[in-house]
Design a protein around this motif. Sequence first.
Motif, PDB file in Angstrom:
ATOM      1  N   LEU A  80      29.158  29.775  30.892  1.00 54.62           N
ATOM      2  CA  LEU A  80      29.109  31.108  31.516  1.00 54.62           C
ATOM      3  C   LEU A  80      29.991  32.083  30.743  1.00 54.62           C
ATOM      4  CD1 LEU A  80      29.135  30.578  35.406  1.00 54.62           C
ATOM      5  CD2 LEU A  80      27.221  30.602  33.823  1.00 54.62           C
ATOM      6  N   ASP A  81      31.161  31.602  30.305  1.00 55.84           N
ATOM      7  CA  ASP A  81      32.068  32.475  29.553  1.00 55.84           C
ATOM      8  C   ASP A  81      31.430  32.914  28.242  1.00 55.84           C
ATOM      9  OD1 ASP A  81      33.957  32.225  31.489  1.00 55.84           O
ATOM     10  OD2 ASP A  81      35.028  30.568  30.521  1.00 55.84           O
ATOM     11  N   LEU A  82      30.682  32.005  27.619  1.00 55.73           N
ATOM     12  CA  LEU A  82      30.045  32.361  26.340  1.00 55.73           C
ATOM     13  C   LEU A  82      28.929  33.372  26.547  1.00 55.73           C
ATOM     14  CD1 LEU A  82      30.159  28.785  24.849  1.00 55.73           C
ATOM     15  CD2 LEU A  82      31.219  30.786  23.817  1.00 55.73           C
ATOM     16  N   TRP A  83      28.146  33.212  27.613  1.00 55.24           N
ATOM     17  CA  TRP A  83      27.113  34.216  27.920  1.00 55.24           C
ATOM     18  C   TRP A  83      27.780  35.580  28.126  1.00 55.24           C
ATOM     19  CZ3 TRP A  83      22.114  33.917  27.157  1.00 55.24           C
ATOM     20  CH2 TRP A  83      21.453  32.690  27.243  1.00 55.24           C
ATOM     21  N   ARG A  84      28.882  35.580  28.898  1.00 57.90           N
ATOM     22  CA  ARG A  84      29.582  36.852  29.165  1.00 57.90           C
ATOM     23  C   ARG A  84      30.081  37.472  27.871  1.00 57.90           C
ATOM     24  NH1 ARG A  84      31.952  34.192  33.551  1.00 57.90           N
ATOM     25  NH2 ARG A  84      31.132  34.960  35.526  1.00 57.90           N
ATOM     26  N   ARG A  85      30.617  36.619  26.997  1.00 54.38           N
ATOM     27  CA  ARG A  85      31.198  37.127  25.747  1.00 54.38           C
ATOM     28  C   ARG A  85      30.107  37.677  24.824  1.00 54.38           C
ATOM     29  NH1 ARG A  85      33.644  32.738  21.846  1.00 54.38           N
ATOM     30  NH2 ARG A  85      31.655  32.946  20.775  1.00 54.38           N
ATOM     31  N   GLU A  86      29.026  36.935  24.650  1.00 55.02           N
ATOM     32  CA  GLU A  86      28.015  37.319  23.666  1.00 55.02           C
ATOM     33  C   GLU A  86      27.025  38.350  24.185  1.00 55.02           C
ATOM     34  OE1 GLU A  86      28.224  36.721  20.615  1.00 55.02           O
ATOM     35  OE2 GLU A  86      29.938  35.399  20.899  1.00 55.02           O
ATOM     36  N   LEU A  87      26.683  38.261  25.448  1.00 53.48           N
ATOM     37  CA  LEU A  87      25.716  39.210  26.022  1.00 53.48           C
ATOM     38  C   LEU A  87      26.321  39.774  27.311  1.00 53.48           C
ATOM     39  CD1 LEU A  87      22.465  37.129  25.437  1.00 53.48           C
ATOM     40  CD2 LEU A  87      23.162  39.132  24.168  1.00 53.48           C
ATOM     41  N   PRO A  88      27.242  40.733  27.152  1.00 53.21           N
ATOM     42  CA  PRO A  88      27.990  41.216  28.320  1.00 53.21           C
ATOM     43  C   PRO A  88      27.108  41.853  29.395  1.00 53.21           C
ATOM     44  CG  PRO A  88      28.926  42.075  26.265  1.00 53.21           C
ATOM     45  CD  PRO A  88      27.653  41.364  25.912  1.00 53.21           C
ATOM     46  N   HIS A 309      18.389  22.285  32.330  1.00 54.51           N
ATOM     47  CA  HIS A 309      19.618  23.076  32.255  1.00 54.51           C
ATOM     48  C   HIS A 309      19.827  23.768  30.922  1.00 54.51           C
ATOM     49  CE1 HIS A 309      20.388  19.614  35.088  1.00 54.51           C
ATOM     50  NE2 HIS A 309      20.386  20.673  35.868  1.00 54.51           N
ATOM     51  N   GLY A 310      18.745  23.985  30.166  1.00 56.54           N
ATOM     52  CA  GLY A 310      18.904  24.514  28.805  1.00 56.54           C
ATOM     53  C   GLY A 310      19.674  25.823  28.756  1.00 56.54           C
ATOM     54  N   PHE A 311      19.303  26.770  29.597  1.00 60.32           N
ATOM     55  CA  PHE A 311      19.980  28.072  29.551  1.00 60.32           C
ATOM     56  C   PHE A 311      21.412  27.943  30.062  1.00 60.32           C
ATOM     57  CE2 PHE A 311      15.763  29.211  28.731  1.00 60.32           C
ATOM     58  CZ  PHE A 311      15.846  30.351  27.961  1.00 60.32           C
ATOM     59  N   LEU A 312      21.577  27.063  31.016  1.00 56.83           N
ATOM     60  CA  LEU A 312      22.909  26.880  31.584  1.00 56.83           C
ATOM     61  C   LEU A 312      23.877  26.269  30.570  1.00 56.83           C
ATOM     62  CD1 LEU A 312      24.818  26.903  33.989  1.00 56.83           C
ATOM     63  CD2 LEU A 312      23.868  24.711  34.707  1.00 56.83           C
ATOM     64  N   ILE A 313      23.434  25.290  29.779  1.00 54.39           N
ATOM     65  CA  ILE A 313      24.410  24.526  28.998  1.00 54.39           C
ATOM     66  C   ILE A 313      24.338  24.726  27.478  1.00 54.39           C
ATOM     67  CG2 ILE A 313      24.577  22.735  30.786  1.00 54.39           C
ATOM     68  CD1 ILE A 313      22.838  20.931  29.087  1.00 54.39           C
TER      69      ILE A 313
END
Length: 338
Positions: A80-88, A309-313
Amino acid sequence: MYQSSKIPREDSPVSIIGAGVAGAWQALLFAQAGHDVTLHERSDEAMMLSTSHWAGGMLAPYCEAEAAEPIISRLGLQALDLWRRELPDTPFNGSLVVAHRRDRNDFERFAKLTTGHRRLDATALAELEPSLEGRFRDGLYFAAEGHVEPRRVLPKLHQRIIAAGGTIKFNSEPAPDDIEGIVIDCRGIAARDVEPELRGVKGELILIESSEVSLARPVRLIHPRWPLYVIPRDDHLFMLGATSIEAEDWGVSVRSALELLGAAYAVHPAFAEARIVEFGSGLRPAYPDNLPRISIDNNRIRVNGLYRHGFLIAPALAELTLAYVDHGRIDNEVMRCV
Ligand SMILES: Cc1cc2nc3c(=O)[nH]c(=O)nc-3n(C[C@H](O)[C@H](O)[C@H](O)COP(=O)(O)OP(=O)(O)OC[C@H]3O[C@@H](n4cnc5c(N)ncnc54)[C@H](O)[C@@H]3O)c2cc1C
């Protein structure tokens, strides 16, 4: 059972095969870390041959804990942190779980098996999702969860890979043995030639359009057999998903269509007037234990088995692969040296 493996040279070129969500995240993190990255994809930019194209895109580590092993939540929370960082601009406005009276026991069981939720009464539920006013007695609100629209987010990830200095070759299907340097195989179900244990678990979905219902977040409807959900998309579209069937054929059966459409109608009767835009299905790549694996054979690495869980993990798996290549770090839960 586990053997030690030689750590690949950090300065070798990195070729990633498969630009679905697993390969795209690998390419992005490796390119950002300064590696010379080429991402090969057999489809064109529309990515119609990838399972990722057909996914719901829910980033739901708390809800998934109901049926998945703890490793999925661990990787999911990291991701989740990486999604937030890369695609805010990724929407993190939570998800809702609701149930009809007859499925009350399953609802309570879901509440017991999961954390990270708050129970909402009918009034609070209606405040959060006005379209659901009067529909359910209560619901579970998982405030920290997010969701992405796969068909929009894959091109965004691809653009970020190029911005980070990586190269993407569409309509490219190289033989891994002909490639020099580090090869990261992210071919999903197509990797069965080297991963005979992989199987495809079919997921069916329906896309509908309605301007009469408005939702801000995914709504899961407790169902005795499958986790059925309605995910809002842009332009008044909603994805109804997803079945989970041990079969490797394509298309949507009448029975599945009835169940998916029934779930939408159960969430809101106005969906009865919605227009059906698309039926579709994808094969989730899964190992017998339904857990993801990073298999390392010197400079050949395979990332697969992302199952439901592809998008999740995927972002967390990319971080682990990079930590291995750059620093020799092994995550014993996910990695195996072959
Ligand atoms: C209906 C449905 C709903 C889902 N909902 C969710 C959800 O809400 N949240 C979630 O986290 N997950 C969800 N999933 C699961 C998720 O879609 C998968 O886990 C994920 O897409 C797997 O990604 P992947 O990159 O491993 O495989 P893929 O997306 O299949 O990517 C593999 C890529 O490799 C390419 N390829 C294959 N062979 C070659 C070759 N020789 N050369 C070059 N390229 C090649 C393929 O064309 C493909 O693009 C869902 C799945 C389905 C079917």
